[in-house]
Design an enzyme around this catalytic site. Structure first.
Site, PDB file in Angstrom:
ATOM      1  N   CYS A 155      -3.622  -2.980   4.294  1.00 55.72           N
ATOM      2  CA  CYS A 155      -2.770  -4.090   4.722  1.00 55.72           C
ATOM      3  C   CYS A 155      -3.168  -5.438   4.110  1.00 55.72           C
ATOM      4  O   CYS A 155      -2.574  -6.463   4.429  1.00 55.72           O
ATOM      5  CB  CYS A 155      -2.790  -4.197   6.244  1.00 55.72           C
ATOM      6  SG  CYS A 155      -2.436  -2.632   7.047  1.00 55.72           S
ATOM      7  N   HIS A 191      -3.472  -9.989  11.786  1.00 53.99           N
ATOM      8  CA  HIS A 191      -2.843  -8.776  11.294  1.00 53.99           C
ATOM      9  C   HIS A 191      -2.569  -7.911  12.525  1.00 53.99           C
ATOM     10  O   HIS A 191      -3.452  -7.714  13.358  1.00 53.99           O
ATOM     11  CB  HIS A 191      -3.757  -8.047  10.312  1.00 53.99           C
ATOM     12  CG  HIS A 191      -3.319  -6.634  10.053  1.00 53.99           C
ATOM     13  ND1 HIS A 191      -2.065  -6.348   9.591  1.00 53.99           N
ATOM     14  CD2 HIS A 191      -3.935  -5.440  10.233  1.00 53.99           C
ATOM     15  CE1 HIS A 191      -1.934  -5.031   9.488  1.00 53.99           C
ATOM     16  NE2 HIS A 191      -3.061  -4.459   9.873  1.00 53.99           N
ATOM     17  N   GLU A 231       0.831  -1.198   0.000  1.00 54.11           N
ATOM     18  CA  GLU A 231       0.000   0.000   0.000  1.00 54.11           C
ATOM     19  C   GLU A 231       0.867   1.251   0.000  1.00 54.11           C
ATOM     20  O   GLU A 231       0.383   2.351   0.195  1.00 54.11           O
ATOM     21  CB  GLU A 231      -0.962   0.009   1.184  1.00 54.11           C
ATOM     22  CG  GLU A 231      -0.295   0.034   2.538  1.00 54.11           C
ATOM     23  CD  GLU A 231      -1.262   0.425   3.650  1.00 54.11           C
ATOM     24  OE1 GLU A 231      -1.616   1.607   3.720  1.00 54.11           O
ATOM     25  OE2 GLU A 231      -1.664  -0.468   4.425  1.00 54.11           O
TER      26      GLU A 231
HETATM   27  N1  ACO Z   1       0.103   2.952  30.514  1.00 56.74           N
HETATM   28  C1  ACO Z   1      -0.571   1.883  30.023  1.00 56.74           C
HETATM   29  N2  ACO Z   1      -1.552   1.975  29.090  1.00 56.74           N
HETATM   30  C2  ACO Z   1      -1.880   3.198  28.640  1.00 56.74           C
HETATM   31  C3  ACO Z   1      -1.238   4.352  29.118  1.00 56.74           C
HETATM   32  C4  ACO Z   1      -0.212   4.191  30.096  1.00 56.74           C
HETATM   33  N3  ACO Z   1       0.467   5.228  30.572  1.00 56.74           N
HETATM   34  N4  ACO Z   1      -1.779   5.424  28.490  1.00 56.74           N
HETATM   35  C5  ACO Z   1      -2.723   4.944  27.642  1.00 56.74           C
HETATM   36  N5  ACO Z   1      -2.782   3.598  27.725  1.00 56.74           N
HETATM   37  C6  ACO Z   1      -3.614   2.686  26.933  1.00 56.74           C
HETATM   38  C7  ACO Z   1      -5.042   3.082  26.757  1.00 56.74           C
HETATM   39  O1  ACO Z   1      -5.813   2.713  27.877  1.00 56.74           O
HETATM   40  C8  ACO Z   1      -5.390   2.295  25.504  1.00 56.74           C
HETATM   41  O2  ACO Z   1      -5.543   0.914  25.804  1.00 56.74           O
HETATM   42  P1  ACO Z   1      -6.997   0.233  25.850  1.00 56.74           P
HETATM   43  O3  ACO Z   1      -7.606   0.415  24.505  1.00 56.74           O
HETATM   44  O4  ACO Z   1      -6.744  -1.178  26.177  1.00 56.74           O
HETATM   45  O5  ACO Z   1      -7.735   0.952  26.922  1.00 56.74           O
HETATM   46  C9  ACO Z   1      -4.110   2.367  24.684  1.00 56.74           C
HETATM   47  O6  ACO Z   1      -3.090   2.702  25.609  1.00 56.74           O
HETATM   48  C10 ACO Z   1      -4.134   3.381  23.542  1.00 56.74           C
HETATM   49  O7  ACO Z   1      -4.424   4.650  24.058  1.00 56.74           O
HETATM   50  P2  ACO Z   1      -5.658   5.533  23.502  1.00 56.74           P
HETATM   51  O8  ACO Z   1      -5.597   6.832  24.213  1.00 56.74           O
HETATM   52  O9  ACO Z   1      -6.913   4.745  23.527  1.00 56.74           O
HETATM   53  O10 ACO Z   1      -5.392   5.701  21.956  1.00 56.74           O
HETATM   54  P3  ACO Z   1      -4.548   6.779  21.141  1.00 56.74           P
HETATM   55  O11 ACO Z   1      -5.324   8.002  20.994  1.00 56.74           O
HETATM   56  O12 ACO Z   1      -3.171   6.883  21.652  1.00 56.74           O
HETATM   57  O13 ACO Z   1      -4.471   6.064  19.702  1.00 56.74           O
HETATM   58  C11 ACO Z   1      -4.476   4.331  18.084  1.00 56.74           C
HETATM   59  C12 ACO Z   1      -4.164   4.709  19.529  1.00 56.74           C
HETATM   60  C13 ACO Z   1      -5.923   4.623  17.768  1.00 56.74           C
HETATM   61  C14 ACO Z   1      -4.203   2.854  17.887  1.00 56.74           C
HETATM   62  C15 ACO Z   1      -3.529   5.155  17.172  1.00 56.74           C
HETATM   63  O14 ACO Z   1      -2.220   4.777  17.448  1.00 56.74           O
HETATM   64  C16 ACO Z   1      -3.796   4.967  15.693  1.00 56.74           C
HETATM   65  O15 ACO Z   1      -4.631   5.665  15.132  1.00 56.74           O
HETATM   66  N6  ACO Z   1      -3.044   4.051  14.999  1.00 56.74           N
HETATM   67  C17 ACO Z   1      -3.187   3.817  13.580  1.00 56.74           C
HETATM   68  C18 ACO Z   1      -4.468   3.088  13.226  1.00 56.74           C
HETATM   69  C19 ACO Z   1      -4.381   1.590  13.422  1.00 56.74           C
HETATM   70  O16 ACO Z   1      -3.331   1.017  13.565  1.00 56.74           O
HETATM   71  N7  ACO Z   1      -5.561   0.915  13.386  1.00 56.74           N
HETATM   72  C20 ACO Z   1      -5.627  -0.527  13.477  1.00 56.74           C
HETATM   73  C21 ACO Z   1      -6.364  -1.220  12.369  1.00 56.74           C
HETATM   74  S1  ACO Z   1      -6.098  -0.495  10.808  1.00 56.74           S
HETATM   75  C22 ACO Z   1      -4.449  -0.682  10.358  1.00 56.74           C
HETATM   76  O17 ACO Z   1      -3.918  -1.742  10.362  1.00 56.74           O
HETATM   77  C23 ACO Z   1      -3.701   0.511   9.992  1.00 56.74           C
END
Ligand code: ACO
Length: 448
Positions: A116, A246, A82
């Protein structure tokens, strides 16, 4: 052709990486957010001398060499990616440089693209070709290659980079159970790349997680129905030895497996033990939509699934945690981790894989493993891939250098008329690298 599947595999990832713990501090994220919250340890990235083309040249050359495959014996070459470098010219055509040298230009196949999922599309195309009337007796070759980079922000730690090559043919140690397959395809704007001037995606992180889990449920249901029709009994997690997902980041893999356990519980509450039943019962009446939003269900099901996760999923997580999201290569890097960790115990085992590409396309499918005969044996595949050696010989970079590299790559994306540093000091011998893009946007590569 019988037992069509994967005969040989090799993997390449850049030797340049950044520790998630270090990035976390640099980004001002709370301690543990990337390492525990996302479940990631380290992230590989391409420097200016590497890209998806150089990585795929490297991995294809390496596979042919290490398994002693005559390049004339490849009849189909399919690439899943991609990472758009050219809107018309396929990555496959760059790889033809390897085969033209040996006088082999009779090779079908082009690139497949949908987030992906492209690698899985390429894999199915090759396997279907070997199973078809058009097959001429030669091997298929599948390449998954991606550099996953995100703009600064919460998605940035979910990047990564790698290329994987898989040789396809009959009598494979890793054979498809072609009848056991379920797909879910739909229209969604969860992650997409509408801005052709940028390598970065537009991403709705929360939506992408929900889309992923919805696709997982749907594929699991379809695969289970097909299994029931075929075998005459209900499918459950206990019918496969391992589950490979994945892996955009490890936390989503944990949630995914927990979701399968919840699915099994809903289908047949007695498929889980008494304590698990008690923990999951309160969620049995949730609507499907509610179930994707319920944090309590997520926690309870992850807790219930933990022992089985450790046994059936943990061995698949090594490379995705260490290298990051490799987009098309992520699922297969997880599968490679399993072979690396468990190859001597995989004989006669069923492994279920779930492939997801945003937008969205997804398939769950089944593989049946055997030790096989050298060079196409699981133990030889492990030896050739040398995952531990490749992970150990990496170089960790500071966040400052990482950010600087990302900025340079932003300028270089879609650019012409530049030469790279040609600095190959970190690359191992045999690695291809980018030397120049000329005034006609033509790209030139050399081999170290
Ligand atoms: N210690 C431990 N855990 C923590 C801490 C900390 N200090 N701070 C946050 N967390 C946890 C949260 O609780 C959450 O876990 P949970 O869902 O089990 O509750 C996790 O860390 C992520 O934090 P969030 O605030 O929910 O998310 P964030 O706004 O940081 O974004 C996301 C995470 C959405 C995955 C972002 O990185 C993203 O957009 N990634 C790209 C998209 C992606 O990969 N999507 C997956 C499918 S599509 C693809 O393959 C591209």
């Amino acid at each position: 052709a019988k037992n069509v599947g994967i005969l040989a595999i090799d993997i390449y990832f850049p030797p340049t990486c950044i520790q998630q713990e270090v990035l976390e501090t640099h980004d001002g994220a709370s301690k543990g957010k990337y390492t525990i919250g996302l479940g990631q340890d380290c992230m590989a990235f391409c420097t200016e001398v590497e890209d998806v083309i150089s990585m795929s040249l490297t991995v294809v050359s390496s596979l042919l060499e290490k398994y002693k495959i005559d390049p004339k014996q490849i009849g189909r070459l399919e690439v899943g990616s991609e990472t758009v470098i050219d809107k018309s010219k396929s990555i496959k055509t760059f790889l033809m440089q390897i085969f033209e040298k040996y006088g082999n230009t009779d090779i079908e196949g082009v690139d497949s693209t949908n987030a992906c999922y492209g690698g899985t599309a390429a894999l199915f195309n090759c396997a279907n070709w070997v199973e078809s009337n058009s097959w001429d007796g030669r091997y298929g070759l599948v390449v998954c290659t991606d550099s996953a980079v995100y703009a600064e922000g919460p998605a940035r730690p979910t990047g990564g980079a790698a290329a994987i090559a898989m040789l396809i043919g009959p009598d494979a140690p890793i054979a498809f159970e072609s009848k056991l397959r379920g797909s879910h395809m739909a229209h969604a704007y969860d992650f997409y790349k509408p801005n052709l001037a940028s390598e970065y995606p537009v991403v709705d992180g929360k939506l992408s997680q929900t889309c992923y889990l919805m696709a997982l449920d749907s594929c699991y249901n379809i695969l289970s129905h097909k299994y029931e029709k075929l075998v005459g009994k209900q499918f459950s997690i206990s019918d496969a030895e391992y589950f490979v997902f994945h892996s955009p980041y490890n936390k989503l893999v944990q949630k995914s497996f927990a979701r399968l356990v919840f699915n099994d519980f809903l289908k047949n509450p007695s498929s889980v033990d008494a304590i698990a039943k008690e923990k999951l019962q309160p969620f049995a009446t949730l609507s499907v939509d509610e179930s994707y939003q319920s944090r309590d269900l997520e926690k309870a099901s992850q807790q219930v699934a933990k022992p089985q996760f450790d046994a059936k999923v943990q061995p698949t997580t090594l490379i995705p945690k260490q290298v990051g999201n490799m987009y098309t290569a992520s699922l297969y890097a997880a599968f490679i981790s399993l072979i690396h960790n468990k190859h001597s115990t995989l004989d006669n085992k069923r492994v279920i894989l779930f492939s997801y590409g945003s937008g969205l396309t997804s398939t769950m499918f089944s593989l049946q493993l055997r030790e096989g005969q050298s060079p196409f044996s699981l133990s030889n595949i492990v030896k050739v891939m040398d995952v531990a050696g490749k992970l150990k010989s990496r170089h960790e970079f500071s966040p400052e250098i990482f950010v600087e590299t990302m900025k340079l790559m932003e300028c270089r994306y879609g650019a012409k008329e530049f030469v790279t540093s040609k600095d190959t000091s970190l690359l191992s011998p045999g690695t291809f690298y980018l030397t120049e893009v000329d005034s006609m946007y033509r790209r030139f590569y050399a081999k170290k």
